[in-house]
Structures are given as C-alpha cells and as structure tokens.
Scaffold this motif. Structure first.
Motif, short mmCIF file in Angstrom:
data_model
loop_
_atom_site.label_atom_id
_atom_site.label_comp_id
_atom_site.label_asym_id
_atom_site.label_seq_id
_atom_site.Cartn_x
_atom_site.Cartn_y
_atom_site.Cartn_z
N GLU A 1 0.79 -1.08 -0.16
CA GLU A 1 -0.05 0.24 -0.08
C GLU A 1 0.78 1.37 -0.14
N GLY A 2 1.79 1.22 0.75
CA GLY A 2 3.00 2.49 0.97
C GLY A 2 3.44 2.66 -0.55
N LEU A 3 3.90 1.52 -1.34
CA LEU A 3 4.53 1.57 -2.39
C LEU A 3 3.67 2.34 -3.56
N SER A 4 2.19 2.02 -3.58
CA SER A 4 1.49 2.51 -4.40
C SER A 4 1.05 3.99 -3.98
N MET A 5 1.06 4.25 -2.84
CA MET A 5 0.84 5.70 -2.39
C MET A 5 2.08 6.47 -2.64
N LEU A 6 3.06 6.01 -2.62
CA LEU A 6 4.34 6.85 -2.94
C LEU A 6 4.45 6.92 -4.44
N LYS A 7 4.09 5.85 -5.32
CA LYS A 7 4.03 6.00 -6.86
C LYS A 7 3.11 7.21 -6.98
N ARG A 8 1.92 7.25 -6.47
CA ARG A 8 0.88 8.09 -7.00
C ARG A 8 1.54 9.65 -6.37
N THR A 9 2.13 9.71 -5.27
CA THR A 9 2.46 11.01 -4.87
C THR A 9 3.70 11.50 -5.81
N ILE A 10 4.49 10.81 -6.12
CA ILE A 10 5.77 10.97 -6.96
C ILE A 10 5.14 11.52 -8.26
#
Length: 173
Positions: free
Chosen positions: A38-47
């Motif tokens: 979930e953190g990876l998905s969130m980070l990808k989106r924010t990047i």
C-alpha cells in the motif's frame, strides 16, 4: 546476510550492492507485505503528482535547458553521498534501474542522459529550487508544487520507516 543498512558514508556502489542483495533475498517478504505494498502504491501516486506539478509549472523544462544548454546542474557530483541504502532499496522496489557506474563524474551518480534514474528521491533533490526557477515561475505554481512535494516526502518517509522496521524484524528471525 546482515540486514543492517551500510553507514551513510559508505561508497554509493556498496549501498547499491546491499540494496540489490536485500531485494534478491527478501523480495517476496517485502513485496508481499500489505502495508509495504500500500505504501509503494501511495508513494508512486504522490511522485507522479509532484512531477506533474513540476512539469505544469515549467520547472522540468527549465532544469532540462539548464543541464543541456547551459552546462549546469543541481545534480552535482557527490550529492549521492546523502542517499541511504534503504532509499536505494526502495527505488529497486519501485522498479528503478540503478546504474553500475556514473554517467558523468561531474554529476550525481544517478543522473543519466535521460535525467534522474531514481524514482524516489532524497528530500534535498525534491525540495531544491534554484534562484533562476524561483524568480521565473509564478509563486502560485510553486506553492502548488510544494504541496504535492510535501505529500511525496511524507509518503517517502513513512515507507522508508516501514521498510527499516520490516528488515529489523527479519534480522531477528
């Protein structure tokens, strides 16, 4: 394998080697962890959102022109010394290809002909805007970018801490 992150002052090649070895040995445990996923998905989106804001503001074009036409770059040699090995591991988890050697000894180890090879960048790389940019770009656009960058950096911090905690738990098993 010792899962402790190499010291920050270690050569970048050593930190890359550690990140690759950890990923090779613990890929399933890391990618199979729901919180990390979930953190990876969130980070990808924010990047993606902060880079879109950077492009909309015209900053990406100014940076590219500075590097290609004016021979300058904020991505100077040695900046990679500030990057921890867990940040590099995170980039591998995101699918970034880390270089074996530097493209240009006068630039950051991670700066290639096509730009930064890192997806998740150090706070200094995310936050820095030179005077030329701050004087050229509308303050409202910079403010919108800063808001997106803040979300990116928060997601980055949380995810790095989760990875460190996961690795610390793995080393005690």
């Amino acid at each position: 394998m010792d899962l402790r992150e190499p010291p920050l002052e270690s050569p970048v090649e050593q930190k890359i080697s550690w990140a690759r070895e950890v990923l090779d040995r613990h890929r399933q445990a890391l990618l199979g962890d729901e919180q990390l996923s979930e953190g990876l998905s969130m980070l990808k989106r924010t990047i993606h959102e902060s880079r879109e804001a950077m492009a909309r503001a015209g900053i990406a074009d100014l940076c590219r022109a500075c590097e290609l036409d004016e021979g300058g770059s904020c991505c100077g040699a040695g900046i990679e010394k500030h990057f921890g090995a867990t940040l590099l591991l995170l980039n591998l988890l995101l699918g970034a290809a880390l270089p074996e050697t530097t493209h240009d000894p006068l630039s950051c180890f991670f700066l290639s002909e096509k730009g930064c090879t890192l997806l998740a960048r150090h706070v200094i790389c995310v936050n820095f805007l030179c005077q030329k940019i701050t004087e050229s770009i509308d303050a409202d656009r910079i403010a919108a970018l800063r808001e997106k960058e803040g979300l990116e950096l928060e997601a980055l911090f949380v995810l790095l801490e989760k990875i460190k905690k996961k690795l610390a738990g793995s080393s005690h098993a």
